[in-house]
Design a protein around this motif. Structure first.
Motif, PDB file in Angstrom:
ATOM      1  N   ALA A 129     -25.914  28.893 -38.164  1.00 32.94           N
ATOM      2  CA  ALA A 129     -24.792  28.753 -37.229  1.00 32.94           C
ATOM      3  C   ALA A 129     -24.261  30.139 -36.903  1.00 32.94           C
ATOM      4  O   ALA A 129     -24.087  30.970 -37.804  1.00 32.94           O
ATOM      5  CB  ALA A 129     -23.688  27.898 -37.836  1.00 32.94           C
ATOM      6  N   LEU A 183     -24.174  32.175 -40.537  1.00 29.87           N
ATOM      7  CA  LEU A 183     -24.289  31.495 -41.817  1.00 29.87           C
ATOM      8  C   LEU A 183     -25.516  30.596 -41.802  1.00 29.87           C
ATOM      9  O   LEU A 183     -25.712  29.812 -40.860  1.00 29.87           O
ATOM     10  CB  LEU A 183     -23.064  30.628 -42.113  1.00 29.87           C
ATOM     11  N   PHE A 185     -27.363  27.358 -43.424  1.00 29.31           N
ATOM     12  CA  PHE A 185     -26.853  26.163 -44.104  1.00 29.31           C
ATOM     13  C   PHE A 185     -27.900  25.051 -44.049  1.00 29.31           C
ATOM     14  O   PHE A 185     -28.807  25.062 -43.204  1.00 29.31           O
ATOM     15  CB  PHE A 185     -25.546  25.693 -43.459  1.00 29.31           C
ATOM     16  N   ARG A 190     -23.525  20.313 -41.918  1.00 28.71           N
ATOM     17  CA  ARG A 190     -22.821  20.658 -40.666  1.00 28.71           C
ATOM     18  C   ARG A 190     -21.306  20.437 -40.775  1.00 28.71           C
ATOM     19  O   ARG A 190     -20.541  21.260 -40.255  1.00 28.71           O
ATOM     20  CB  ARG A 190     -23.402  19.855 -39.514  1.00 28.71           C
ATOM     21  N   ILE A 193     -19.618  23.514 -42.010  1.00 28.90           N
ATOM     22  CA  ILE A 193     -19.538  24.579 -40.999  1.00 28.90           C
ATOM     23  C   ILE A 193     -18.332  24.333 -40.092  1.00 28.90           C
ATOM     24  O   ILE A 193     -17.578  25.263 -39.767  1.00 28.90           O
ATOM     25  CB  ILE A 193     -20.838  24.631 -40.171  1.00 28.90           C
ATOM     26  N   ILE A 223     -19.541  27.970 -31.268  1.00 27.69           N
ATOM     27  CA  ILE A 223     -20.597  27.910 -32.288  1.00 27.69           C
ATOM     28  C   ILE A 223     -21.923  27.565 -31.612  1.00 27.69           C
ATOM     29  O   ILE A 223     -22.008  26.603 -30.844  1.00 27.69           O
ATOM     30  CB  ILE A 223     -20.310  26.847 -33.363  1.00 27.69           C
TER      31      ILE A 223
END
Length: 547
Positions: A129, A183, A185, A190, A193, A223
């Motif tokens: 992200a 980041l 992940f 999600r 985030i 994002i």
């Protein structure tokens, strides 16, 4: 040129180091070869068994010792130079890769390393992200409080970002007031985030202390997602930037993920901005006039000027389609004054009893020279200041009340009337009425439209009307769309109204015909023009090319 000079110096220094090393090695070998003989002779002399060491050999030993000491000193100097050179290179790399104000990576370093991070994350079956965070109203901070305050805001923002993001997050400052974080992940994470994004936005809403002042900022955060190794850093940054601007359009202080439809919206926005830049010198922006009426008698008392874009490519475009773009692109000041000039030229032919009301953009109230520009326009056109009413939206007073006070006081001194528009939708309404010399209050159309079906909305309208009475400020109601609303406003004591019930915004030609019918023109009506495209375009569809 610096590099060209440095390279020979380094080469020469290396040659000197080799020569010095060779001399030291030779000195050590000579010392080993002669030192033993000299020392043996010296010992034999001390015990009375010889005549002392050979002078030549003794001198050679002393010279060898001196050379060895020189070599050791040179060795230490070389070690220090290497340490200093290594530290200088490390510092140069740091400065080349890092933003000096915040300690974050800079744009060049982010783009260089980000692609590797994407590839590594995708190889581990993870996603990446990218947050692009832009501080809201940062330019205002610099304009009002100075660049030292702006730097302080950026440093505090960086500290808050670092405190919230995990240690393994990549953080960068792209420039200005834009920050980026990356980041990796797990696909199932999600929600975490989104929680981080919400926490960042909330943290940046808090005020920043600087020189005994509390500076309020905010943030809009876009994002973008990389779930495939083919996604490039340039694409991620661009998509996050698009999402961030979508957040600003929706009201700021929020976050949102990039969606493909947003890219089309950006293309339309760019298309509109290009059209504005091209259309201004061609005179495509024209004034329309919405009647303002004395509700009790039905007498016409003025017109509010509304801007329209008469595009040869897309037809008549309403203001809500292009004014936000003009404000974001910094074109609104020039555009507004251009159309106000046209409106004044037209209104010069009206009866002196008919007022011309013009809206002022919040962006124009950030210009300390605005009152001088408008005064200059009045003089150049020859339009009476007493016949002009400037409408200022309440929300535009929030950012810099002292500057707005200076502007409106200057206009008031010129004889211009002032109206507080959209009353009840902004901040600290009563304090603004006390601080600024307004002549009239305009009730926002949202309260007027809801008045008949909502007791709360009606109570608000009644309260505003009573407030106007107590302050000796006449009230204008916007959005009067039917007879029942007009009758109710008359009963409540509202003096003036505008809306579809009294007439929609019309072109200059149609407005002059209306005034001519009522005997309210100073000069004969304009010659007939081509058929009008319609009195109003509210509720228009998205831009479409006309045949």
């Amino acid at each position: 040129m610096t590099t060209a000079r440095q390279q020979p110096d380094r080469s020469t220094g290396a040659k000197r180091d080799i020569v010095a090393g060779g001399i030291v090695v030779a000195a050590i070998l000579l010392f080993v070869g002669t030192g033993g003989t000299v020392m043996e002779a010296a010992v034999r002399t001390l015990i009375g068994l010889g005549g002392g060491p050979d002078r030549t050999l003794s001198a050679a030993v002393v010279l060898n010792i001196a050379l060895i000491l020189f070599g050791w000193r040179r060795y230490e100097d070389l070690r220090r130079e290497i340490r200093e050179r290594t530290e200088a290179e490390r510092q140069a790399r740091y400065l080349a890769d890092t933003d000096p104000l915040t300690g974050f990576l800079n744009r060049r370093s982010l783009l260089a390393t980000g692609q590797q991070q994407i590839a590594a994350a995708i190889a581990d079956k993870r996603q990446v992200a990218l947050f692009l965070l832009d501080l809201d109203h940062f330019k205002t901070v610099n304009d009002i409080h100075g660049h030292a305050a702006g730097d302080r805001v950026l440093q505090v923002a960086a500290e808050r970002i670092s405190a919230i993001l995990p240690p393994n997050a990549t953080k960068a400052r792209l420039g200005g007031d834009e920050f980026v974080a990356m980041l990796a992940f797990e696909p199932s994470a999600r929600p975490s985030i989104e929680a981080l994004a919400a926490e960042l936005v909330a943290a940046l809403e808090n005020t920043v202390a600087h020189d005994a002042q509390q500076i309020r900022i905010g943030a809009s955060l876009g994002i973008s997602l990389a779930d495939d190794a083919s996604v490039t850093m340039e694409t991620m940054v661009r998509q996050a930037d698009i999402a961030m601007y979508n957040c600003k359009d929706e009201g700021r202080n929020r976050f949102c993920w990039f969606e493909p439809g947003m890219e089309m919206a950006v293309q339309v926005r760019n298309q509109i901005e290009t059209g504005i830049r091209d259309g201004m010198p061609r005179g495509e922006f024209v004034p329309y006039f919405e009647p303002q009426v004395d509700i009790a008698s039905g007498r016409l008392v003025g017109f509010e000027m509304l801007m329209r874009w008469d595009s040869p490519e897309y037809g008549m475009i309403p203001p809500e389609r292009f004014i936000p773009v003009a404000e974001e692109s910094g074109l609104i000041g020039e555009l507004s004054l251009q159309v106000i000039r046209q409106a004044m030229e037209i209104a010069k032919r009206w009866d002196p009893s008919i007022m011309l009301a013009v809206n002022i953009s919040p962006q124009q109230l950030k210009d300390p020279w605005f009152s001088q520009k408008l005064t200059k326009l009045l003089v150049e056109v020859g339009f009476p200041a007493s016949q002009l009413e400037v409408e200022i939206t309440e929300s535009s007073l929030f950012e810099n009340l002292p500057l707005v006070r200076s502007i409106v006081t200057s206009l008031k001194n010129q004889g211009v009337s002032l109206s507080l528009d959209d009353f009840g939708t902004g901040y600290s309404s009563l304090s603004h009425l006390r601080a600024l010399p307004f002549d009239r209050i305009k009730i926002d159309r949202s309260f007027v439209n809801a008045m008949r079906g909502s007791a709360d909305a009606q109570a608000i309208v009644v309260a505003i009307v009573r407030l106007g009475e107590s302050l000796a400020m006449p009230i204008t109601a916007e959005g009067v769309e039917d007879e029942a609303t007009a009758i109710e406003l008359t009963r409540l004591g509202c003096a003036k109204g505008q809306g579809w019930y009294f007439g929609r915004a019309a072109s200059a030609a149609d407005t002059e015909r209306l005034l001519a019918e009522r005997g309210l023109l100073r000069t004969p009506m304009l010659p007939p023009t081509a058929p009008d495209t319609g009195s109003d375009t509210e509720g228009a569809e998205p831009l479409r090319k006309t045949a």
